[in-house]
Write a protein that holds these residues in place. Structure first.
Motif, PDB file in Angstrom:
ATOM      1  N   LYS A 143      40.171  34.006  33.328  1.00 36.82           N
ATOM      2  CA  LYS A 143      39.963  34.757  31.834  1.00 36.82           C
ATOM      3  C   LYS A 143      41.389  35.113  31.155  1.00 36.82           C
ATOM      4  O   LYS A 143      41.767  34.756  29.875  1.00 36.82           O
ATOM      5  CB  LYS A 143      39.180  35.863  31.939  1.00 36.82           C
ATOM      6  CG  LYS A 143      38.952  36.493  30.731  1.00 36.82           C
ATOM      7  CD  LYS A 143      38.554  37.987  30.679  1.00 36.82           C
ATOM      8  CE  LYS A 143      39.864  38.898  31.201  1.00 36.82           C
ATOM      9  NZ  LYS A 143      39.787  40.227  31.094  1.00 36.82           N
ATOM     10  N   ASP A 194      38.943  36.694  36.552  1.00 38.32           N
ATOM     11  CA  ASP A 194      39.855  37.587  35.802  1.00 38.32           C
ATOM     12  C   ASP A 194      41.095  36.609  35.615  1.00 38.32           C
ATOM     13  O   ASP A 194      41.496  36.621  34.485  1.00 38.32           O
ATOM     14  CB  ASP A 194      40.095  38.831  36.612  1.00 38.32           C
ATOM     15  CG  ASP A 194      40.572  39.866  35.709  1.00 38.32           C
ATOM     16  OD1 ASP A 194      39.846  39.996  34.646  1.00 38.32           O
ATOM     17  OD2 ASP A 194      41.062  40.910  36.096  1.00 38.32           O
ATOM     18  N   SER A 232      45.301  48.333  34.863  1.00 42.30           N
ATOM     19  CA  SER A 232      45.021  47.115  34.004  1.00 42.30           C
ATOM     20  C   SER A 232      46.100  46.504  33.416  1.00 42.30           C
ATOM     21  O   SER A 232      46.013  45.127  33.594  1.00 42.30           O
ATOM     22  CB  SER A 232      43.794  47.737  32.943  1.00 42.30           C
ATOM     23  OG  SER A 232      43.569  46.634  32.047  1.00 42.30           O
ATOM     24  N   ARG A 283      33.558  36.166  33.951  1.00 44.00           N
ATOM     25  CA  ARG A 283      34.058  37.248  34.791  1.00 44.00           C
ATOM     26  C   ARG A 283      33.477  38.492  34.749  1.00 44.00           C
ATOM     27  O   ARG A 283      32.931  39.346  35.813  1.00 44.00           O
ATOM     28  CB  ARG A 283      35.517  37.564  34.152  1.00 44.00           C
ATOM     29  CG  ARG A 283      36.325  38.883  34.987  1.00 44.00           C
ATOM     30  CD  ARG A 283      36.399  40.031  34.142  1.00 44.00           C
ATOM     31  NE  ARG A 283      37.159  40.900  34.803  1.00 44.00           N
ATOM     32  CZ  ARG A 283      37.203  42.276  34.477  1.00 44.00           C
ATOM     33  NH1 ARG A 283      36.305  42.712  33.495  1.00 44.00           N
ATOM     34  NH2 ARG A 283      38.171  43.171  35.093  1.00 44.00           N
ATOM     35  N   THR A 303      37.822  38.783  40.794  1.00 43.11           N
ATOM     36  CA  THR A 303      39.426  38.527  40.652  1.00 43.11           C
ATOM     37  C   THR A 303      39.525  36.824  40.298  1.00 43.11           C
ATOM     38  O   THR A 303      40.215  36.571  39.371  1.00 43.11           O
ATOM     39  CB  THR A 303      40.011  38.990  41.907  1.00 43.11           C
ATOM     40  OG1 THR A 303      40.129  40.020  42.074  1.00 43.11           O
ATOM     41  CG2 THR A 303      41.685  38.287  41.747  1.00 43.11           C
ATOM     42  N   MET A 309      43.806  44.280  40.729  1.00 40.58           N
ATOM     43  CA  MET A 309      42.470  44.510  40.168  1.00 40.58           C
ATOM     44  C   MET A 309      41.610  45.464  41.055  1.00 40.58           C
ATOM     45  O   MET A 309      40.717  46.243  40.591  1.00 40.58           O
ATOM     46  CB  MET A 309      41.718  43.041  40.623  1.00 40.58           C
ATOM     47  CG  MET A 309      40.278  42.906  40.194  1.00 40.58           C
ATOM     48  SD  MET A 309      40.089  42.800  38.308  1.00 40.58           S
ATOM     49  CE  MET A 309      38.462  42.158  38.439  1.00 40.58           C
ATOM     50  N   ASN A 342      35.496  35.076  29.743  1.00 37.20           N
ATOM     51  CA  ASN A 342      35.194  36.500  29.665  1.00 37.20           C
ATOM     52  C   ASN A 342      33.587  37.251  30.378  1.00 37.20           C
ATOM     53  O   ASN A 342      33.658  37.724  31.177  1.00 37.20           O
ATOM     54  CB  ASN A 342      35.449  37.085  28.398  1.00 37.20           C
ATOM     55  CG  ASN A 342      36.633  38.119  28.313  1.00 37.20           C
ATOM     56  OD1 ASN A 342      37.021  38.445  29.284  1.00 37.20           O
ATOM     57  ND2 ASN A 342      36.885  38.360  26.744  1.00 37.20           N
ATOM     58  N   SER A 368      47.138  42.623  34.210  1.00 38.93           N
ATOM     59  CA  SER A 368      47.131  41.543  33.162  1.00 38.93           C
ATOM     60  C   SER A 368      48.447  40.857  33.187  1.00 38.93           C
ATOM     61  O   SER A 368      48.753  39.567  33.111  1.00 38.93           O
ATOM     62  CB  SER A 368      46.838  42.053  31.797  1.00 38.93           C
ATOM     63  OG  SER A 368      45.462  42.396  31.741  1.00 38.93           O
TER      64      SER A 368
END
Length: 278
Positions: free
Chosen positions: A208, A205, A7, A154, A202, A251, A151, A11
């Motif tokens: 987001k 993500d 994670s 996603r 993805t 991911m 968010n 990010s």
């Protein structure tokens, strides 16, 4: 939580163009974090991640089951169509993520704190509590829901893959293969769920993470992207369509062990308690 390693790396990788750092792949990103900031920085933001998953995971499962039981019901033969699973999964994910957004916002910002310091930028966050207080002090309650729209988008797509794919693939395995409702079926269904969730989730993500971590003006408005759609368009225009799949591998590596751990553990606990499986 070993999955949190992926994670954090994911990010950082997704935000490459936001912080204008040199391009690095997932492995190089993780290695860079260890070299530049220390090994344990890969778990920076773990506390808000735990808060987020307590709210998010519990809410989405309860909502999905209640909707399946009382609203979008199976047909008289017991079959639950894919479209019902998809709609139910997306709705459950949206509601759960809305409630979990404050913790998710803090998690993302804490994961980027070490890189900000290396780039000479002032620190923003000392602890999860200080982060909540700082966000609330600057932007009020609404500030805790910064990035809520991407968010929730996603979450809708991820749960289209996770909840819907797990439910549908498990039902398929039970009805078409002769497998029993046991850990083997749960493992196979969770593998399918993790992979589909990575494919569907993805792009959202990427958007987001970029929207949530972009710099803002005094009024809390983003300086790089006007909204989710603008981020989506700019990402494709500036980097090409596959920029939306930047971070697909981390991911997938993040969602696959998470789906496997969550679903198998959840199903086994249900069996031990004498409750019906999912």
């Amino acid at each position: 939580m070993p999955w949190f390693f992926f994670s954090s790396s994911s990010s950082r990788y997704l935000l490459v163009n936001v912080v204008q750092a040199p391009h690095r792949g997932m492995v190089q990103t993780a290695a860079g974090v260890i070299r530049e900031e220390g090994f344990f920085k890969l778990w920076h933001g773990l506390t808000p991640a735990i808060y987020r998953n307590i709210v998010y995971s519990g809410t989405r499962i309860v909502i999905y089951q209640k909707v399946r039981e009382y609203v979008l019901k199976p047909d008289p033969s017991g079959n639950y169509s894919i479209w019902k699973s998809a709609v139910n999964g997306m709705f459950s994910g949206v509601v759960a993520q809305f409630l979990a957004n404050p913790a998710d916002l803090v998690k993302i910002q804490m994961q980027m704190e070490g890189k900000r310091r290396l780039m000479g930028k002032p620190p923003r966050i000392a602890s999860p509590l200080k982060a909540f207080q700082s966000i609330y002090g600057k932007a009020g309650m609404a500030g805790l829901w910064k990035g809520a729209v991407p968010n929730m988008q996603r979450a809708a797509l991820v749960n289209l893959g996770d909840l819907a794919a797990y439910d549908s693939s498990k039902r398929f395995l039970l009805s078409k293969t002769g497998l029993q409702d046991n850990y083997i079926t749960h493992i196979l269904a969770s593998i399918c769920a993790g992979f589909v969730a990575a494919i569907t989730g993805t792009p959202a993500d990427v958007v987001k993470a970029r929207v949530m971590n972009q710099p803002v003006d005094d009024k809390g408005r983003g300086l790089l992207y006007k909204n989710t759609a603008d981020c989506f368009v700019q990402s494709i225009r500036n980097e090409g369509f596959f920029a939306l799949y930047k971070g697909f591998v981390p991911m997938w590596f993040r969602l696959a062990p998470w789906a496997l751990t969550f679903w198998v553990t959840s199903e086994q606990i249900r069996l031990l308690l004498g409750a019906a499986t999912f």
